[in-house]
Design a protein around this motif. Structure first.
Motif, PDB file in Angstrom:
ATOM      1  N   ASP A 300       0.838  -1.210   0.000  1.00  0.00           N
ATOM      2  CA  ASP A 300       0.000   0.000   0.000  1.00  0.00           C
ATOM      3  C   ASP A 300       0.867   1.251   0.000  1.00  0.00           C
ATOM      4  O   ASP A 300       1.845   1.333   0.747  1.00  0.00           O
ATOM      5  CB  ASP A 300      -0.853   0.054   1.279  1.00  0.00           C
ATOM      6  N   GLU A 302       0.420   5.456   0.398  1.00  0.00           N
ATOM      7  CA  GLU A 302      -0.494   6.563   0.729  1.00  0.00           C
ATOM      8  C   GLU A 302      -0.418   7.623  -0.354  1.00  0.00           C
ATOM      9  O   GLU A 302       0.672   8.034  -0.749  1.00  0.00           O
ATOM     10  CB  GLU A 302      -0.056   7.221   2.043  1.00  0.00           C
ATOM     11  N   THR A 307      -6.278  12.508   2.115  1.00  0.00           N
ATOM     12  CA  THR A 307      -6.060  11.838   3.382  1.00  0.00           C
ATOM     13  C   THR A 307      -6.757  10.477   3.398  1.00  0.00           C
ATOM     14  O   THR A 307      -7.902  10.354   3.001  1.00  0.00           O
ATOM     15  CB  THR A 307      -6.605  12.698   4.548  1.00  0.00           C
ATOM     16  N   GLY A 308      -5.993   9.500   3.832  1.00  0.00           N
ATOM     17  CA  GLY A 308      -6.585   8.168   4.010  1.00  0.00           C
ATOM     18  C   GLY A 308      -6.695   7.364   2.735  1.00  0.00           C
ATOM     19  O   GLY A 308      -7.010   6.186   2.779  1.00  0.00           O
ATOM     20  N   ARG A 309      -6.452   8.000   1.567  1.00  0.00           N
ATOM     21  CA  ARG A 309      -6.537   7.219   0.339  1.00  0.00           C
ATOM     22  C   ARG A 309      -5.182   6.576   0.061  1.00  0.00           C
ATOM     23  O   ARG A 309      -4.139   7.216   0.146  1.00  0.00           O
ATOM     24  CB  ARG A 309      -6.897   8.118  -0.859  1.00  0.00           C
ATOM     25  N   SER A 310      -5.213   5.324  -0.271  1.00  0.00           N
ATOM     26  CA  SER A 310      -3.979   4.666  -0.671  1.00  0.00           C
ATOM     27  C   SER A 310      -4.281   3.791  -1.877  1.00  0.00           C
ATOM     28  O   SER A 310      -5.439   3.610  -2.240  1.00  0.00           O
ATOM     29  CB  SER A 310      -3.432   3.817   0.476  1.00  0.00           C
ATOM     30  N   CYS A 378       2.524  10.018  -4.196  1.00  0.00           N
ATOM     31  CA  CYS A 378       2.270   9.233  -2.997  1.00  0.00           C
ATOM     32  C   CYS A 378       3.532   9.311  -2.151  1.00  0.00           C
ATOM     33  O   CYS A 378       4.562   9.780  -2.611  1.00  0.00           O
ATOM     34  CB  CYS A 378       1.933   7.784  -3.340  1.00  0.00           C
ATOM     35  N   ILE A 473       1.321  -2.718   5.984  1.00  0.00           N
ATOM     36  CA  ILE A 473       1.159  -2.032   4.700  1.00  0.00           C
ATOM     37  C   ILE A 473       1.368  -2.969   3.505  1.00  0.00           C
ATOM     38  O   ILE A 473       1.395  -2.534   2.369  1.00  0.00           O
ATOM     39  CB  ILE A 473       2.125  -0.841   4.564  1.00  0.00           C
TER      40      ILE A 473
END
Length: 932
Positions: A300, A302, A307-310, A378, A473
């Motif tokens: 994953d 980021e 925010t919070g999207r990966s 990212c 992750i």
RNA sequence: GCCCGGGUGGUGGAACUGGUAGACACGCAGGACUUAAAAUCCUGUUCGCCGAAAAAGCGAGUGCGGGUUCGAUUCCCGCCCCGGGCACCA
């Protein structure tokens, strides 16, 4: 039994192959000699040829090669006491017949029928032992009823990953009702998660949608090449540079509802199963490459700013995590929309539009580096550094997660991409990276890699995954290249799907409604909106509260299970009774070309596994042993015309002129010598041709190439059989060389085999003396010749070395002729030995020897080894490994006896030049070597 | 680029587990039978040297260069060429 010879006329004392072959082919047919019963008391052997498509072009001499091999093998096994199933039929649905119908107005059913008749008459002339009572045709409703039935079996099944097998969908529903899908994640969409309560709260439409994501045969939306101007869907190879091959109209990607087979669920078993079958290594290699298993990790990343999207990438090289310089996602990736920024939006949209205009094949063939920066970044999970996210078509949406982490110092494509777009490259492998090329090594020690520094890359793979798993992750992931198989075609000439759409719900027909027959249809033009021609028949499509599926099944549907139908071809209650399939079991020998390596063979293996899982058959690999026959190439003949004239020059003189090369029909040439008279009549253009000859002879040039009408090098088996006979033709095809190798056809060479056939005949008949077989006992030398060939034919046939078996037969006939052997007792056995290769002449002689039944009901002679035992051998005697003389010696001599004999030999003494040898190597029955 | 096959006389090929390279055929050359032809049969046919020829003998030889071995078409290493398959698979 001179009585049998007495009625023969002088003419038939000759090897009258035409009469003999016609006579026996009729007898075989009239007496059903080759019909096979499912006789469970006898050992079975199942020999199968790959299902032919009955093309309109007819057979050339290359086509029957595999059929002859399987026929020889079948007859041989029958002589060895096996109950042999050797059937033939037709894969008679398919595009060529439909295309022919559109162009010539002949309905596919009619042209297919005609083609089958031609095909059959050509096969019959070669004298095959097929059991024609078991013939199947995939386009016959009594056959495709069961293709539809098996489709419904797949539709009503799902794959349990824990048990690694297919199970009925009803069992999945009860699992959902008690525990939701917590234990059985959704293969079609991993995001679907629900509890038992949630399942129960779904409406029928929602439940149907969920189940569709599990079914082994399922409907989904896929992209096709849509050509608006032609109103039809095109195959990948019909699209060139974004336009249709025919007409040059624009082609776009269009999402259409399609059927698929969830073959990916079987990837692991298809791979494992290869260990249990006897296929060539190269065939196994091709299949396992196609399945394309790889081990790696999903990681994953980021996305910065959201925010919070990966998003997830798939990599096989998590050890290179510190060498990541950018990310690439596929143009179809769902994040494309959210990643683009106001500055990048225009460029991204232009790029996507350009990509969409081309077929997948073109994208794959594309060598240019293309891509666009998405506008977003990212963050690196360890360093927190921003990493740019790019969009490029070199990343495929359908593989892994549709996103990669690019490590340019280690991956060739990433490297080229970085260079092209000027992205800085981080080196994590020190001297292994030289700045001019990526280096995919696993042997380097890592640098610039934080906690991985100093580790060998191959060791760092495990360390890095473990660390990232710990951090939550990443997780380990096994991936397969193979994708689910598209199982629908927007065409007419195929099996209709036994499915009625009620709204968005696919409802299967009940078994009692099968077969759903393909309706007659005059106009085979495409239906509206990319649908198949069946959409033009509203009265067929529309049924009470729904519409029939208008797609049809692809060519490989019927051929994925036909080997089962042959076992029980007339069963109206089942596709194949369990009794029949338990008896016949796997195909013992499957003969065909390598062109079906990944298509047909994988599909039929998958169907077999599914039918096995559901308990319909007792084995899960269809083909125990596979024999790939090579192709027979054409030997073209060329003539040289002096440019701008009608004057032709013999090949030896062509360099003295400026010439053009033309193919000439091989039937006008004997060897390399052209029949100039016939050549002049061949085409009007050549009526006035003149020739510059060499010593009165005009010779052609030659070239080996594909056998094809356009090279005028096609040789029709009918002509060869007419001229030399089927037995000679069969023998010659086998004699040409190893069955699995490609080889050229040389009509000239068949003479030698035909001479052999006549020589064999003369052991029995003489034009003047008549019937020559006597009751006099055969000599030991003759018995030795007989048992030697019996043993050779047995061993060579069993290992498919047909060419050496034929040469063994030639040697035997040469020896028996020299020995003037006409012993009945011996020749009877010889007839059985040759019977698998030359069945017609064997039947004729078997009958002339006084037997009433078929020679195939005889037993293959048991080898009497004592005739083969040698008491002495002519040993090669080598000095320092070079053979200098031979010595005829008793086979049982000891080392010391050998040494003393060898040391007295004049040649050895001469070579030793007075020195004494270091040692003498004696290998019994092989050779003697004197080392100085 | 990667993977899989394969390179042996003029031609197709043989030599199965490292043991007489070229079986068996085609083609070619010469001969017998025949008025002639067809058919059939016989002899020769890897290349070179030596010889009028035959026999015998010598040397080289299985794509190329090395290696292992008493001995390699066969096993190992490095190349070259031909055929087929896959090809942005992370």
């Amino acid at each position: 039994m001179r009585i049998f010879a007495a009625h023969l006329t002088a003419r038939t004392m000759e090897y009258a192959f035409r009469e003999i072959e016609r006579k026996w082919q009729e007898r075989w047919r009239d007496n059903a000699v080759y019909s096979v019963r499912n006789d469970v008391s006898r050992p079975k052997c199942y020999v199968l040829d790959m299902f032919p498509y009955p093309s309109g072009a007819g057979l050339h001499v290359g086509h029957p090669l595999g059929y002859i091999a399987s026929d020889v093998y079948s007859r041989y096994k029958r002589l060895k006491g096996f109950n042999v199933l050797h059937p033939m039929g037709y894969d008679s649905f398919g595009l060529p017949a439909e295309q022919y119908a559109i162009e010539h107005g002949i309905p596919p059913a009619i042209s297919t029928h005609n083609n089958i008749d031609t095909f059959r008459s050509q096969l019959d002339k070669i004298g095959f032992c097929y059991d024609w009572t078991r013939e199947v045709r995939t386009s016959d409703p009594s056959y495709y009823k069961w293709t539809q039935w098996i489709f419904l079996q797949l539709f009503e099944s799902w794959f349990d990953r824990h048990r690694q097998q297919a199970r009925p969908i009803a069992e999945l529903i009860s699992i959902f009702e008690t525990e939701g899908n917590q234990q059985h994640g959704c293969p079609g969409d991993t995001a679907i998660r629900f509890t038992a309560e949630e399942w129960k709260s779904f409406d029928p439409q929602q439940q149907s949608d969920v189940l569709m994501h599990y079914r082994l045969a399922y409907s989904g939306v896929g992209e096709v090449n849509w050509c608006e101007a032609l109103g039809t869907v095109l195959a990948n190879d019909e699209v060139i540079n974004g336009v249709s091959e025919r007409g040059g109209h624009p082609v776009v990607k269009k999402k259409l509802r399609q059927w698929y087979l969830r073959i990916t669920e079987y990837a692991e078993r298809l791979l494992k199963g290869l260990e249990t079958v006897d296929f060539s290594d190269s065939m196994k290699e091709m299949q396992s490459n196609w399945i394309g298993k790889s081990y790696g990790a999903e990681i994953d990343f980021e996305i910065m700013g959201i925010t919070g999207r990966s998003f997830k990438v798939y990599t096989t090289r998590p050890d290179t995590i510190f060498g990541v310089d950018f990310m690439v996602i596929a143009p179809e990736h769902e994040l494309v929309e959210s990643l683009k920024t106001s500055e990048s939006a225009q460029a991204v949209e232009d790029y996507i539009a350009n990509v969409n205009s081309r077929s997948e094949r073109e994208r794959m063939a594309e060598k240019k580096i293309t891509g666009v920066f998405s506008g977003s970044y990212c963050s690196h999970p360890f360093t927190g550094q921003p990493i740019p996210i790019w969009i490029s078509e070199y990343v495929l949406a359908g593989y892994g997660t549709g996103a990669i982490m690019a490590v340019p110092c280690g991956d060739e494509r990433d490297f080229r991409f970085a260079k092209h777009f000027g992205i800085p490259i981080t080196n994590i492998i020190g001297a292994f990276y030289d700045g001019t090329d990526a280096n995919p090594t696993k042997e380097a020690r890592l640098e610039n890699s934080d906690f991985l520094n100093g580790l060998l890359m191959k060791d760092a793979i495990e360390v890095s995954i473990a660390r990232m798993e710990q951090m939550g992750i990443a997780h380990r992931q096994t991936n397969y290249k193979m994708r689910d198989a598209a199982f629908s075609r927007q065409r007419y000439w195929g099996e209709p799907f036994p499915i009625v759409w009620k709204g968005e719900v696919a409802v299967p027909l009940s078994v009692s409604e099968l077969p759903l027959e393909l309706p007659q249809l005059e106009n085979l033009k495409p239906g509206p909106e990319g649908q198949g021609p069946l959409a033009n028949l509203p009265e067929w499509v529309t049924v009470a509260d729904g519409n029939r599926e208008v797609n049809t099944m692809p060519g490989y549907a019927g051929s994925s299970w036909y080997f089962l139908r042959y076992m029980d071809p007339h069963n109206e209650q089942e596709f194949c009774s369990r009794t029949a399939s338990d008896y016949w079991g796997q195909v013992d020998l499957y003969v065909g070309g390598t062109e079906h390596a990944v298509g047909h063979l994988l599909y039929s293996r998958m169907w077999t596994k599914a039918l096995f899982d559901l308990g319909h058959i007792g084995f899960d690999e269809p083909f125990k042993r596979l024999l790939n026959q090579g192709k027979i190439g054409g030997d073209s003949r060329l003539v040289y015309r002096i440019r701008g004239t009608q004057q032709f020059v013999s090949s030896g003189l062509k360099d003295q002129y400026e010439t053009d090369e033309l193919h000439v029909d091989v039937s006008l040439v004997d060897g390399f010598v052209l029949d100039t008279q016939r050549f002049k009549q061949w085409k009007p253009d050549f009526n006035d041709a003149t020739f510059i000859t060499e010593n009165g002879v005009f010779t052609c040039g030659g070239r080996l190439e594909k056998m094809s009408k356009r090279y005028f090098n096609v040789v029709n088996p009918d002509e060869i059989v007419e001229k030399y006979g089927a037995d000679t033709f069969r023998m010659y095809e086998m004699f040409l060389g190893p069955i699995d190798q490609d080889k050229p056809w040389d009509t000239k060479g068949i003479e030698g085999v035909h001479r052999f056939m006549r020589k064999f005949w003369r052991l029995f008949y003489d034009t003047e003396k008549g019937w020559r077989v006597t009751d006099a006992p055969a000599t030991d030398a003759s018995w030795k010749s007989l048992y030697k060939v019996a043993k050779k034919v047995e061993e060579d046939t069993a290992r498919f070395s047909f060419n050496t078996a034929v040469s063994g037969l030639m040697i035997a006939v040469n020896e028996l002729t020299d020995q003037d052997c006409h012993s009945r007792e011996l020749l009877e056995k010889l007839v059985v030995v040759i019977a698998a290769y030359a069945p017609h002449v064997a039947e004729e002689l078997w009958s002339a020897l006084g037997h009433s039944g078929s020679v195939l009901d005889a037993s293959y002679p048991a080898i009497e080894e004592h005739y083969l035992v040698e008491s002495s051998k002519e040993y090669p005697v080598a000095i320092n490994g070079k053979t200098r003389t031979t010595l005829l010696l008793d086979i049982n001599l000891s080392q010391s006896e050998i040494e003393s004999i060898v040391m007295q030999d004049a040649v050895v003494i001469k070579w030793l030049e007075g020195k004494s040898p270091k040692k003498i190597i004696y290998v019994k029955n092989k050779m003697i070597n004197v080392v100085m």
